[in-house]
Design an enzyme around this catalytic site. Structure first.
Site, PDB file in Angstrom:
ATOM      1  N   GLY A 195      10.461 -50.190 -24.969  1.00  0.00           N
ATOM      2  CA  GLY A 195       9.140 -49.895 -25.539  1.00  0.00           C
ATOM      3  C   GLY A 195       8.837 -48.408 -25.540  1.00  0.00           C
ATOM      4  NE  ARG A 224      11.028 -54.495 -26.124  1.00  0.00           N
ATOM      5  CZ  ARG A 224      10.570 -53.804 -25.074  1.00  0.00           C
ATOM      6  NH1 ARG A 224      11.371 -53.539 -24.066  1.00  0.00           N
ATOM      7  NH2 ARG A 224       9.320 -53.376 -25.056  1.00  0.00           N
ATOM      8  CG  ASP A 283      15.711 -55.119 -17.787  1.00  0.00           C
ATOM      9  OD1 ASP A 283      15.971 -55.341 -16.585  1.00  0.00           O
ATOM     10  OD2 ASP A 283      15.063 -55.894 -18.509  1.00  0.00           O
ATOM     11  CE  LYS A 332      10.943 -47.084 -21.653  1.00  0.00           C
ATOM     12  NZ  LYS A 332      11.133 -48.193 -22.576  1.00  0.00           N
ATOM     13  CB  THR A 333       8.368 -48.303 -18.443  1.00  0.00           C
ATOM     14  OG1 THR A 333       7.497 -49.360 -18.829  1.00  0.00           O
ATOM     15  CG2 THR A 333       8.386 -48.222 -16.932  1.00  0.00           C
ATOM     16  CG  ASP A 360       5.275 -51.920 -18.571  1.00  0.00           C
ATOM     17  OD1 ASP A 360       4.417 -51.652 -19.433  1.00  0.00           O
ATOM     18  OD2 ASP A 360       6.214 -52.707 -18.770  1.00  0.00           O
TER      19      ASP A 360
END
Ligand code: FBP
Length: 552
Positions: A81, A145, A176, A202-203, A205
């Site tokens: 993402g 992805r 992941d 990265k993320t 979240d």
């Protein structure tokens, strides 16, 4: 391409590097730290990563650079993402490569990991790179992805890298993707491909963090963007005094995003999935908790309020997880076709009632009809319910409505309840990176080059001391295997980076816990406003509250 005035201004922004990386590359050397061990399952992880396990953590410091200056060709991908700042990781990497040797080459593989498999690439030059400096998005090369996890895929990657003379790959991704980066690094080392692999955290979240990685990039900008909007909603609620706003925020399973937005805006309610799981809260208990706030405020502040709901909340409600597991079983294989062939909802409902246990059916029965039907709509490729598609903001507002109706009938509540729903996710993932993310990402990319230059592989680019001014940030690297443990995934034991959930004894949650009872009744909203790129440092360079509390 038509440019906005902010875009033009951001092209000129010079990201702040950690003090150590402001030296010429020839004056940066390595300080070796201790050898590392994985967070758990040490023997199993060591056996799976014989070439890359147990290496030392390292930091960069001032001193004579002893590495050999040779032409370097680096490949880079963006994975998963979008997260604000991704472009700057690539810009930092490019600038470090070119500053060291103008002959060095940076190749971007397009569309995420699939670009490496399909050899779909672009060779960066100044003109191309300059259009993306300090901007949001992943459109510089796109993302995807596709999972890179099989030996066959790794062989194709190595082959494609060989065609370009690639010495190193930088994988910009979440837990992941960085897990897969570690496995790819091991493959490349075991097969003497001569390709180093470096990851960047990265993320939006915020769940890729641990003792070494203080935060993943993108979390800062995304949560500031959501908090601006939530603050605006709070102010609208406080002006009109007639709506309860239910705001779901992205963040996958963990509730870091919701918690940070709550710390920034002080809404009346914020659910935290990890707490719901720890206390084994039922849907009825959660509903009661929200309805109490609505009823108390109706009697004092008025019929308005704001509730933040984390995207992954329902997975944490034990009875809901049990229901999902039974539905997955109920529709496994050909049974899904039989279910789908039933023409009416009444017939489908009878099928469900006959197939679920009494306990699961009791939970199913209290759900609003729209949510019941959502559970049987789209399935993932494994045939499972897609929990993230459940409109939990509507689930809770509907259940609160019923709860309040019962209170009204009992004569214990006499207010009004008009809910409005919002989902904040994609709105924040491609925002112009805050100064923090612009600086942090540029530093991560620049630092990734330093790790490559010194021959490291299977390392995550690590920039720490982030709650301090950039000048004081520390640059170095950490073996990815240090962050790994064994988890059960799709029926098999796999080595994976351990995901960070909200810690209930951590300072950010504890601060929230100390204040939420007051926020639930009072109107204590804070209005953070839009991210500021220019102006006083205390306005433009502040970190997230989460980081400030964790490191303060
Ligand atoms: P990553 O884990 O890849 O960084 O993705 C973050 C995220 O934005 C989650 O918050 C969200 O659940 C998911 O991506 C949405 O995925 P998609 O972009 O495929 O709809």
């Amino acid at each position: 391409m038509k440019l906005s005035p902010l875009q033009i201004a951001r092209y000129q922004y010079a990201p702040k590097l950690p003090g150590i990386l402001r030296n010429s590359v020839s004056e940066i050397c390595v300080k070796d730290g201790a050898p590392t061990a994985s967070v758990a399952d040490q023997e199993k992880i060591r056996a799976l990563f014989p070439n890359t396990y147990g290496k030392n953590e390292i930091t960069f410091q001032k001193g004579k650079n002893a590495s050999v200056d040779k032409k370097t060709v680096v490949g880079v991908i963006l994975s998963g993402g979008q997260a604000p700042g991704g472009h700057n990781v690539i810009c930092g990497l490019y600038d470090a490569l070119k500053a060291t040797n103008p002959e060095n080459v940076l190749i971007g593989f397009k569309g995420g990991p699939s670009g490496l498999l399909d050899n779909d690439f672009i060779v960066f030059d100044d003109e191309y790179i300059n259009q993306y400096r300090n901007t949001g998005g992943f459109d510089i090369i796109g993302s995807g992805r596709t999972k890179l996890e099989t030996q066959e895929q790794f062989a194709v990657v190595a082959e494609n890298c060989k065609k370009h003379g690639v010495n190193a790959l930088v994988i910009i991704g979440g837990d992941d993707s960085n897990t897969n980066a570690a496995v790819l690094a091991e493959y490349c080392a075991a097969n003497n491909t001569g390709i180093q692999v470096i990851g960047c955290p990265k993320t939006i979240d915020g769940d890729l963090k641990n003792d070494d990685i203080e935060c993943s990039f993108g979390f800062d900008t995304a949560t500031k963007t959501y908090s601006e909007i939530i603050g605006n909603i709070c102010r609208d609620a406080n002006s009109a005094k007639k709506y309860w706003h239910f705001v779901k925020v992205m963040g996958r399973s963990a509730s870091h995003v919701a918690l940070e937005c709550a710390l920034q805006t002080q809404p009346n309610i914020c659910l935290i999935g990890e707490e719901v799981a720890a206390k084994k809260m039922s849907l009825a208990q959660i509903t009661d908790y929200i309805a109490d706030s609505v009823a108390n405020r109706a009697a004092t502040a008025g019929n308005f309020g704001v509730a933040i709901i984390p995207e992954g909340i329902v997975e944490f409600v034990p009875e809901f997880s049990m229901l999902i597991a039974e539905i997955n079983e109920l529709l496994a294989g050909a049974k899904a076709d039989a279910f789908n062939a039933l023409p009416t909802w009444a017939e489908k409902y009878a099928f469900i009632e006959a197939g679920l246990t009494k306990e699961a059916m009791a939970v199913f029965a209290i759900l609003p009809r729209t949510i019941q039907q959502q559970l049987f709509l789209e399935r993932d490729p494994h045939g499972n319910v897609q929990v993230s598609l459940i409109e939990s903001e509507k689930l809770f507002s509907e259940m609160v409505k019923d709860n309040l109706a019962a209170r009204k009938a009992a004569g214990t509540y006499n207010g009004k309840f008009a809910p409005i729903h919002h989902f904040l996710g994609y709105e924040g993932r491609c925002a112009f990176p805050s100064n923090f993310d612009a600086d942090y990402c540029y530093a991560l990319g620049y630092n990734a080059f330093m790790l490559i230059r010194y021959g490291y592989t299977g390392y995550l680019s690590k920039v720490s001391n982030l709650s301090k001014p950039a000048e004081e940030w520390v640059a170095g690297g950490m073996p990815i295997t240090k962050m790994m443990n064994i988890e059960r995934r799709h029926g098999a034991d796999k080595p994976v980076i351990r995901k960070a959930l909200v810690e209930l004894d951590g300072k950010p949650f504890r601060y929230f816990e100390e204040h939420r009872a007051e926020w639930a009744v009072e109107t204590a909203y804070v209005y953070p406003g839009a991210i500021q790129y220019y102006g006083p440092s205390e306005v433009c360079d502040q970190t997230t509250k989460t980081l400030a509390l964790e490191k303060g």
